[in-house]
Design a protein around this motif. Structure first.
Motif, short mmCIF file in Angstrom:
data_model
loop_
_atom_site.label_atom_id
_atom_site.label_comp_id
_atom_site.label_asym_id
_atom_site.label_seq_id
_atom_site.Cartn_x
_atom_site.Cartn_y
_atom_site.Cartn_z
N ARG A 222 35.69 56.98 40.85
CA ARG A 222 34.22 57.18 40.86
C ARG A 222 33.54 56.35 41.61
NH1 ARG A 222 32.11 60.37 36.66
NH2 ARG A 222 33.71 60.56 35.10
N THR A 223 32.32 56.75 42.49
CA THR A 223 31.50 56.05 43.32
C THR A 223 31.60 54.48 43.08
OG1 THR A 223 30.56 57.90 44.28
CG2 THR A 223 29.40 55.77 44.52
N GLU A 224 30.91 54.32 41.71
CA GLU A 224 30.68 52.94 41.16
C GLU A 224 31.61 51.99 41.15
OE1 GLU A 224 30.25 55.66 37.52
OE2 GLU A 224 30.10 55.65 39.83
N THR A 225 32.85 52.58 40.43
CA THR A 225 34.12 52.06 40.46
C THR A 225 34.80 51.63 41.65
OG1 THR A 225 34.53 53.42 38.44
CG2 THR A 225 36.32 52.12 39.27
N ALA A 226 34.51 52.49 42.58
CA ALA A 226 35.14 52.18 44.26
C ALA A 226 34.40 50.79 44.66
CB ALA A 226 35.02 53.43 45.05
N VAL A 227 33.13 51.00 44.53
CA VAL A 227 32.36 49.55 45.02
C VAL A 227 32.89 48.38 44.38
CG1 VAL A 227 29.93 48.75 44.81
CG2 VAL A 227 30.35 51.18 45.43
N VAL A 228 32.89 48.31 42.99
CA VAL A 228 33.42 47.05 42.26
C VAL A 228 34.78 46.71 42.78
CG1 VAL A 228 33.86 45.78 40.16
CG2 VAL A 228 31.96 47.60 40.44
N SER A 229 35.79 47.63 42.82
CA SER A 229 37.16 47.50 43.12
C SER A 229 37.47 47.11 44.49
CB SER A 229 38.01 48.90 42.73
OG SER A 229 37.86 49.18 41.45
N THR A 230 36.54 47.86 45.53
CA THR A 230 36.83 47.18 46.85
C THR A 230 36.15 46.09 47.31
OG1 THR A 230 36.65 49.74 47.43
CG2 THR A 230 35.90 48.04 49.12
N CYS A 231 35.11 45.76 46.62
CA CYS A 231 34.40 44.54 47.04
C CYS A 231 35.20 43.26 46.42
CB CYS A 231 32.91 44.53 46.76
SG CYS A 231 31.94 45.69 47.53
N SER A 232 35.80 43.51 45.40
CA SER A 232 36.64 42.44 44.54
C SER A 232 37.79 42.31 45.35
CB SER A 232 36.80 42.87 43.14
OG SER A 232 35.46 42.80 42.44
N ALA A 233 38.36 43.44 45.73
CA ALA A 233 39.82 43.33 46.58
C ALA A 233 39.72 42.49 47.80
CB ALA A 233 40.35 44.52 46.75
N LEU A 234 38.43 42.69 48.21
CA LEU A 234 38.00 42.00 49.77
C LEU A 234 37.93 40.59 49.53
CD1 LEU A 234 36.08 44.72 51.39
CD2 LEU A 234 38.12 44.06 52.23
N GLN A 235 36.99 40.33 48.38
CA GLN A 235 36.98 38.86 48.00
C GLN A 235 38.22 38.08 47.92
OE1 GLN A 235 34.38 37.28 49.04
NE2 GLN A 235 32.51 38.17 48.17
N VAL A 236 39.16 38.65 47.08
CA VAL A 236 40.51 38.16 46.82
C VAL A 236 41.24 37.83 48.09
CG1 VAL A 236 42.77 38.53 45.92
CG2 VAL A 236 40.69 39.14 44.72
N LEU A 237 41.31 38.92 49.12
CA LEU A 237 41.97 39.00 50.23
C LEU A 237 41.28 37.62 51.29
CD1 LEU A 237 42.89 42.50 50.79
CD2 LEU A 237 44.44 40.54 50.29
N TRP A 238 39.98 38.03 51.48
CA TRP A 238 39.36 37.28 52.46
C TRP A 238 38.08 36.44 52.26
CZ3 TRP A 238 38.87 42.42 55.56
CH2 TRP A 238 40.11 43.04 56.08
N GLY A 239 37.80 36.40 50.92
CA GLY A 239 36.69 35.76 50.59
C GLY A 239 36.76 34.71 49.57
N ASP A 240 36.10 34.41 48.40
CA ASP A 240 35.95 33.33 47.68
C ASP A 240 36.61 33.74 46.23
OD1 ASP A 240 33.76 34.85 46.83
OD2 ASP A 240 32.54 33.35 47.06
N PHE A 241 37.09 34.58 46.04
CA PHE A 241 37.94 35.15 44.83
C PHE A 241 39.29 34.39 44.89
CE2 PHE A 241 35.67 39.06 42.80
CZ PHE A 241 34.27 38.44 43.13
N ALA A 242 39.96 34.03 45.94
CA ALA A 242 41.17 33.52 45.88
C ALA A 242 41.10 32.12 45.32
CB ALA A 242 41.72 33.51 47.23
#
Length: 241
Positions: free
Chosen positions: A221-241
């Motif tokens: 769903r749209t709202e799920t895609a937002v959370v999943s996508t931004c979280s994945a990007l933060q793990v790969l390139w941001g501050d979730f790692a």
């Protein structure tokens, strides 16, 4: 007990007594039920945060005295610009709220071919004001001191050309995965409304240098895609790692 954080659009100087907005005052007195002497955190959305003491607990105009500056390092080194197809009511609110919590820096609401929400000038102003309130509340809750930017509502075609180090559109038929992209410090992501993006919009995105990315084998769903996508990007390139 967690110290409440309140947004204040103004100067925050040590020793200053600040009259909080009616909305903030009502929240402090009627929802949080804080007593005189309670500690607050005030932030101005421009990176400054201070500790303060509640001096007056009136629901109409509470007063807080600034005690000291507080350092809050909560901004991600990855700057995410979210182009989000407008969805109905609570779905859009949820998507914006969670985008702020996971570190998005800029949000542009988009009118797409499958956007079902119809907005005239008056409703557009009300929507933007409402979404700004969602952003403020999310910042108060998650500890961000910089207020993310909410752009004006735009047709999707006018958003394709904006500059970015990396531009991504999510397509269930794409073959490339996020992990295959080179890390960047700035990324724009395009997520459609209910019903997703039309085929011609996916083609236009590709012609404007968007990487077509497959976000797993399931349709989100749209709202799920937002959370999943931004979280994945933060793990790969941001501050979730």
């Amino acid at each position: 007990m967690r110290i409440p954080r309140i947004y204040h659009d103004g100067d925050l100087t040590v020793g200053q007594t600040i009259e909080l907005t009616r909305t903030a005052s009502q929240h402090i007195c009627k929802v949080l039920r804080l007593e005189l002497g309670a500690e607050l955190r005030l932030f101005n959305g421009k990176g400054k945060c201070v500790s303060a003491i509640l001096q007056s607990a009136s629901a109409k105009a509470a007063l807080a005295k600034v005690q000291a500056e507080v350092s809050e390092l909560t901004e991600s080194p990855l700057r995410i610009h979210l182009g989000l197809g407008i969805s109905k009511g609570e779905r859009m609110d949820y998507a914006i709220q969670k985008a702020i919590e996971v570190g998005v820096h800029t949000i542009t609401p988009l009118i797409t071919e499958r956007t079902v929400v119809r907005l005239d000038e008056q409703r557009t102003a009300k929507k933007l004001n409402h979404w700004q309130g969602v952003i403020l509340s999310a910042c108060e809750q998650c500890g961000r001191s910089y207020l993310p930017e909410l752009n004006q509502i735009s047709p999707i075609a006018s958003w394709f050309n904006h500059p970015s180090q990396c531009k991504i559109v999510f397509d269930p038929d794409a073959e490339q995965a996020l992990s295959q992209l080179e890390p960047v410090e700035e990324v724009s992501i395009l997520i459609g409304p209910e019903g997703g993006l039309a085929n011609n919009e996916l083609c236009q995105a590709s012609s404007h240098d968007f990487h077509s990315i497959r976000l797993g084998p399931r349709i989100l769903r749209t709202e799920t895609a937002v959370v999943s996508t931004c979280s994945a990007l933060q793990v790969l390139w941001g501050d979730f790692a």
